[in-house]
Design a protein around this motif. Structure first.
Motif, PDB file in Angstrom:
ATOM      1  N   UNK A 174       0.833  -1.199   0.000  1.00 44.08           N
ATOM      2  CA  UNK A 174       0.000   0.000   0.000  1.00 44.08           C
ATOM      3  C   UNK A 174       0.872   1.256   0.000  1.00 44.08           C
ATOM      4  N   UNK A 175       1.833   1.278   0.909  1.00 44.69           N
ATOM      5  CA  UNK A 175       2.677   2.465   1.079  1.00 44.69           C
ATOM      6  C   UNK A 175       3.480   2.763  -0.188  1.00 44.69           C
ATOM      7  N   UNK A 176       4.097   1.704  -0.734  1.00 44.29           N
ATOM      8  CA  UNK A 176       4.923   1.857  -1.933  1.00 44.29           C
ATOM      9  C   UNK A 176       4.079   2.276  -3.146  1.00 44.29           C
ATOM     10  N   UNK A 177       2.952   1.585  -3.336  1.00 45.26           N
ATOM     11  CA  UNK A 177       2.107   1.866  -4.493  1.00 45.26           C
ATOM     12  C   UNK A 177       1.535   3.266  -4.454  1.00 45.26           C
ATOM     13  N   UNK A 178       1.094   3.679  -3.270  1.00 42.44           N
ATOM     14  CA  UNK A 178       0.490   5.006  -3.135  1.00 42.44           C
ATOM     15  C   UNK A 178       1.506   6.104  -3.420  1.00 42.44           C
ATOM     16  N   UNK A 191       5.450   6.135 -17.421  1.00 41.42           N
ATOM     17  CA  UNK A 191       5.479   5.237 -16.261  1.00 41.42           C
ATOM     18  C   UNK A 191       6.197   3.949 -16.667  1.00 41.42           C
ATOM     19  N   UNK A 192       7.188   3.526 -15.882  1.00 45.95           N
ATOM     20  CA  UNK A 192       7.894   2.276 -16.196  1.00 45.95           C
ATOM     21  C   UNK A 192       7.012   1.087 -15.815  1.00 45.95           C
ATOM     22  N   UNK A 193       7.316  -0.071 -16.408  1.00 46.37           N
ATOM     23  CA  UNK A 193       6.531  -1.267 -16.100  1.00 46.37           C
ATOM     24  C   UNK A 193       6.632  -1.607 -14.616  1.00 46.37           C
ATOM     25  N   UNK A 194       7.816  -1.428 -14.056  1.00 48.33           N
ATOM     26  CA  UNK A 194       8.008  -1.727 -12.636  1.00 48.33           C
ATOM     27  C   UNK A 194       7.130  -0.834 -11.757  1.00 48.33           C
ATOM     28  N   UNK A 195       7.119   0.459 -12.069  1.00 50.95           N
ATOM     29  CA  UNK A 195       6.295   1.379 -11.285  1.00 50.95           C
ATOM     30  C   UNK A 195       4.804   1.083 -11.478  1.00 50.95           C
ATOM     31  N   UNK A 196       4.426   0.792 -12.721  1.00 49.04           N
ATOM     32  CA  UNK A 196       3.023   0.501 -12.994  1.00 49.04           C
ATOM     33  C   UNK A 196       2.572  -0.742 -12.221  1.00 49.04           C
ATOM     34  N   UNK A 197       3.458  -1.730 -12.119  1.00 51.58           N
ATOM     35  CA  UNK A 197       3.121  -2.948 -11.363  1.00 51.58           C
ATOM     36  C   UNK A 197       2.914  -2.640  -9.878  1.00 51.58           C
ATOM     37  N   UNK A 198       3.776  -1.793  -9.331  1.00 52.29           N
ATOM     38  CA  UNK A 198       3.613  -1.420  -7.920  1.00 52.29           C
ATOM     39  C   UNK A 198       2.303  -0.667  -7.703  1.00 52.29           C
ATOM     40  N   UNK A 199       1.952   0.180  -8.674  1.00 56.34           N
ATOM     41  CA  UNK A 199       0.684   0.921  -8.573  1.00 56.34           C
ATOM     42  C   UNK A 199      -0.503  -0.038  -8.624  1.00 56.34           C
ATOM     43  N   UNK A 257      -0.501  -3.259  -7.964  1.00 52.82           N
ATOM     44  CA  UNK A 257      -0.513  -4.121  -6.777  1.00 52.82           C
ATOM     45  C   UNK A 257      -1.230  -3.404  -5.626  1.00 52.82           C
ATOM     46  N   UNK A 258      -0.995  -2.106  -5.529  1.00 58.13           N
ATOM     47  CA  UNK A 258      -1.693  -1.294  -4.525  1.00 58.13           C
ATOM     48  C   UNK A 258      -3.206  -1.294  -4.792  1.00 58.13           C
ATOM     49  N   UNK A 259      -3.566  -1.098  -6.062  1.00 55.20           N
ATOM     50  CA  UNK A 259      -4.997  -1.057  -6.409  1.00 55.20           C
ATOM     51  C   UNK A 259      -5.675  -2.380  -6.050  1.00 55.20           C
TER      52      UNK A 259
END
Ligand code: HEC
Length: 143
Positions: free
Chosen positions: A59-63, A126-134, A136-138
Protein backbone atom coordinates in the motif's frame (compact mmCIF):
# COMPACT_ATOMS: atom_id res chain seq x y z
CA UNK A 1 -13.64 -42.63 52.77
CA UNK A 2 -11.99 -39.87 54.69
CA UNK A 3 -11.29 -37.92 51.51
CA UNK A 4 -14.78 -38.01 50.03
CA UNK A 5 -16.47 -36.15 52.80
CA UNK A 6 -14.69 -32.80 52.52
CA UNK A 7 -14.83 -33.15 48.74
CA UNK A 8 -18.56 -33.52 48.81
CA UNK A 9 -18.85 -30.50 51.03
CA UNK A 10 -16.69 -28.55 48.61
CA UNK A 11 -18.83 -29.57 45.65
CA UNK A 12 -21.97 -28.66 47.50
CA UNK A 13 -20.52 -25.24 48.23
CA UNK A 14 -19.52 -24.75 44.58
CA UNK A 15 -22.95 -25.81 43.40
CA UNK A 16 -24.45 -23.30 45.78
CA UNK A 17 -22.23 -20.55 44.43
CA UNK A 18 -22.98 -21.40 40.81
CA UNK A 19 -26.66 -21.34 41.54
CA UNK A 20 -26.39 -17.95 43.18
CA UNK A 21 -24.38 -16.53 40.29
CA UNK A 22 -26.71 -17.96 37.67
CA UNK A 23 -29.67 -16.35 39.32
CA UNK A 24 -27.91 -13.00 39.49
CA UNK A 25 -26.88 -13.04 35.83
CA UNK A 26 -30.33 -13.84 34.60
CA UNK A 27 -31.93 -10.82 36.16
CA UNK A 28 -29.15 -8.58 34.78
CA UNK A 29 -29.59 -10.01 31.28
CA UNK A 30 -33.23 -9.10 31.02
CA UNK A 31 -32.53 -5.43 31.64
CA UNK A 32 -29.66 -4.83 29.12
CA UNK A 33 -29.96 -6.93 25.92
CA UNK A 34 -30.32 -4.07 23.39
CA UNK A 35 -27.10 -2.20 24.19
CA UNK A 36 -24.66 -5.08 23.65
CA UNK A 37 -26.29 -6.11 20.37
CA UNK A 38 -26.06 -2.78 18.53
CA UNK A 39 -22.59 -1.55 19.51
CA UNK A 40 -20.13 -4.08 17.95
CA UNK A 41 -21.35 -3.88 14.31
CA UNK A 42 -21.03 -0.12 13.80
CA UNK A 43 -17.24 0.58 13.96
CA UNK A 44 -16.29 -2.30 11.61
CA UNK A 45 -18.26 -0.81 8.72
CA UNK A 46 -16.88 2.68 9.22
CA UNK A 47 -13.25 1.68 8.63
CA UNK A 48 -12.20 3.02 5.23
CA UNK A 49 -10.05 0.93 2.91
CA UNK A 50 -7.27 3.48 3.38
CA UNK A 51 -7.43 2.88 7.12
CA UNK A 52 -7.60 -0.88 6.68
CA UNK A 53 -4.45 -1.21 4.56
CA UNK A 54 -2.41 1.86 5.49
CA UNK A 55 0.38 -0.15 7.19
CA UNK A 56 0.82 -2.67 4.36
CA UNK A 57 4.16 -2.15 2.52
CA UNK A 58 2.45 -2.76 -0.85
CA UNK A 59 0.00 0.00 0.00
CA UNK A 60 2.68 2.47 1.08
CA UNK A 61 4.92 1.86 -1.93
CA UNK A 62 2.11 1.87 -4.49
CA UNK A 63 0.49 5.01 -3.14
CA UNK A 64 3.79 6.86 -3.19
CA UNK A 65 4.17 6.05 -6.89
CA UNK A 66 0.54 6.85 -7.72
CA UNK A 67 1.07 10.31 -6.32
CA UNK A 68 3.88 10.98 -8.82
CA UNK A 69 1.49 10.41 -11.74
CA UNK A 70 -1.98 11.69 -12.63
CA UNK A 71 -3.96 8.60 -11.46
CA UNK A 72 -5.61 10.50 -8.61
CA UNK A 73 -7.33 12.92 -10.98
CA UNK A 74 -9.44 10.10 -12.47
CA UNK A 75 -9.53 7.44 -9.73
CA UNK A 76 -10.65 7.46 -6.13
CA UNK A 77 -10.42 4.56 -3.70
CA UNK A 78 -14.10 4.02 -2.97
CA UNK A 79 -15.91 6.26 -5.45
CA UNK A 80 -16.15 6.16 -9.25
CA UNK A 81 -15.20 9.47 -10.85
CA UNK A 82 -13.81 9.44 -14.43
CA UNK A 83 -12.40 5.94 -13.98
CA UNK A 84 -13.62 3.06 -11.81
CA UNK A 85 -12.91 3.18 -8.07
CA UNK A 86 -9.88 1.17 -7.00
CA UNK A 87 -12.16 -0.88 -4.77
CA UNK A 88 -14.22 -1.88 -7.85
CA UNK A 89 -11.07 -2.81 -9.77
CA UNK A 90 -9.83 -4.84 -6.77
CA UNK A 91 -13.16 -6.64 -6.58
CA UNK A 92 -12.95 -7.58 -10.28
CA UNK A 93 -9.40 -8.99 -10.41
CA UNK A 94 -7.55 -11.48 -8.21
CA UNK A 95 -4.19 -10.08 -7.11
CA UNK A 96 -2.05 -12.50 -9.17
CA UNK A 97 1.24 -11.76 -10.97
CA UNK A 98 -0.55 -12.32 -14.25
CA UNK A 99 -3.28 -9.75 -13.54
CA UNK A 100 -0.82 -7.25 -12.12
CA UNK A 101 1.31 -7.43 -15.28
CA UNK A 102 -1.71 -7.30 -17.58
CA UNK A 103 -3.18 -4.24 -15.83
CA UNK A 104 0.22 -2.54 -15.55
CA UNK A 105 0.64 -2.86 -19.31
CA UNK A 106 -2.83 -1.41 -19.76
CA UNK A 107 -2.01 1.57 -17.56
CA UNK A 108 1.03 2.27 -19.76
CA UNK A 109 -0.72 1.66 -23.09
CA UNK A 110 -4.12 3.09 -22.12
CA UNK A 111 -7.39 1.29 -22.73
CA UNK A 112 -11.14 1.44 -23.06
CA UNK A 113 -14.20 -0.80 -23.02
CA UNK A 114 -13.83 -2.76 -19.78
CA UNK A 115 -15.62 -0.23 -17.56
CA UNK A 116 -17.41 1.82 -20.19
CA UNK A 117 -16.89 4.14 -23.13
CA UNK A 118 -14.51 6.55 -21.39
CA UNK A 119 -10.90 5.68 -22.27
CA UNK A 120 -7.92 5.71 -19.94
CA UNK A 121 -5.14 7.64 -21.67
CA UNK A 122 -1.72 6.00 -22.07
CA UNK A 123 1.05 6.65 -19.55
CA UNK A 124 4.24 6.21 -21.59
CA UNK A 125 6.39 7.83 -18.91
CA UNK A 126 5.48 5.24 -16.26
CA UNK A 127 7.89 2.28 -16.20
CA UNK A 128 6.53 -1.27 -16.10
CA UNK A 129 8.01 -1.73 -12.64
CA UNK A 130 6.29 1.38 -11.29
CA UNK A 131 3.02 0.50 -12.99
CA UNK A 132 3.12 -2.95 -11.36
CA UNK A 133 3.61 -1.42 -7.92
CA UNK A 134 0.68 0.92 -8.57
CA UNK A 135 -1.56 -1.93 -9.71
CA UNK A 136 -0.51 -4.12 -6.78
CA UNK A 137 -1.69 -1.29 -4.53
CA UNK A 138 -5.00 -1.06 -6.41
CA UNK A 139 -5.66 -4.80 -6.19
CA UNK A 140 -4.87 -4.77 -2.48
CA UNK A 141 -7.90 -2.56 -1.80
CA UNK A 142 -10.45 -5.32 -1.32
CA UNK A 143 -13.35 -4.74 1.03
C1 HEC B 1 -7.86 10.65 -17.62
C2 HEC B 1 -8.40 9.76 -16.63
C3 HEC B 1 -7.52 8.62 -16.11
C4 HEC B 1 -6.25 8.68 -15.60
C5 HEC B 1 -5.35 9.88 -15.47
C6 HEC B 1 -5.93 7.33 -15.14
N1 HEC B 1 -6.97 6.48 -15.37
FE1 HEC B 1 -7.04 4.50 -14.93
N2 HEC B 1 -8.82 4.37 -15.88
C7 HEC B 1 -9.53 5.42 -16.45
C8 HEC B 1 -10.70 4.91 -17.11
C9 HEC B 1 -11.75 5.72 -17.84
C10 HEC B 1 -10.66 3.49 -16.95
C11 HEC B 1 -11.63 2.46 -17.52
C12 HEC B 1 -11.05 1.94 -18.84
C13 HEC B 1 -11.88 0.85 -19.46
O1 HEC B 1 -13.11 0.87 -19.33
O2 HEC B 1 -11.27 -0.07 -20.07
C14 HEC B 1 -9.48 3.19 -16.16
C15 HEC B 1 -9.10 1.93 -15.76
C16 HEC B 1 -8.04 1.64 -14.91
C17 HEC B 1 -7.74 0.34 -14.39
C18 HEC B 1 -8.54 -0.95 -14.65
C19 HEC B 1 -8.23 -1.44 -16.07
C20 HEC B 1 -9.04 -2.65 -16.46
O3 HEC B 1 -8.78 -3.16 -17.56
O4 HEC B 1 -9.94 -3.09 -15.71
C21 HEC B 1 -6.61 0.47 -13.61
C22 HEC B 1 -5.88 -0.62 -12.85
C23 HEC B 1 -6.23 1.85 -13.67
N3 HEC B 1 -7.12 2.54 -14.46
C24 HEC B 1 -5.13 2.39 -13.03
C25 HEC B 1 -4.66 3.66 -13.27
C26 HEC B 1 -3.37 4.14 -12.79
C27 HEC B 1 -2.39 3.34 -11.97
C28 HEC B 1 -3.25 5.43 -13.22
C29 HEC B 1 -2.07 6.37 -13.05
C30 HEC B 1 -0.82 5.94 -13.64
C31 HEC B 1 -4.47 5.76 -13.96
N4 HEC B 1 -5.28 4.66 -13.95
C32 HEC B 1 -4.72 6.98 -14.53
C33 HEC B 1 -9.19 6.75 -16.37
C34 HEC B 1 -7.96 7.23 -15.97
Amino acid sequence: MKITKPLNLGLAALAGLAFACGGGEKSAETTTPEVSETTPAAPAEEISLEEKYKDDPIYIKGLEKLKTSDCMSCHMVERKIVGPSYADVAAKYESTDENITMLAEKVIAGGVGVWGEVPMPPHPNVTLEDAKDMVAYVLLLKK
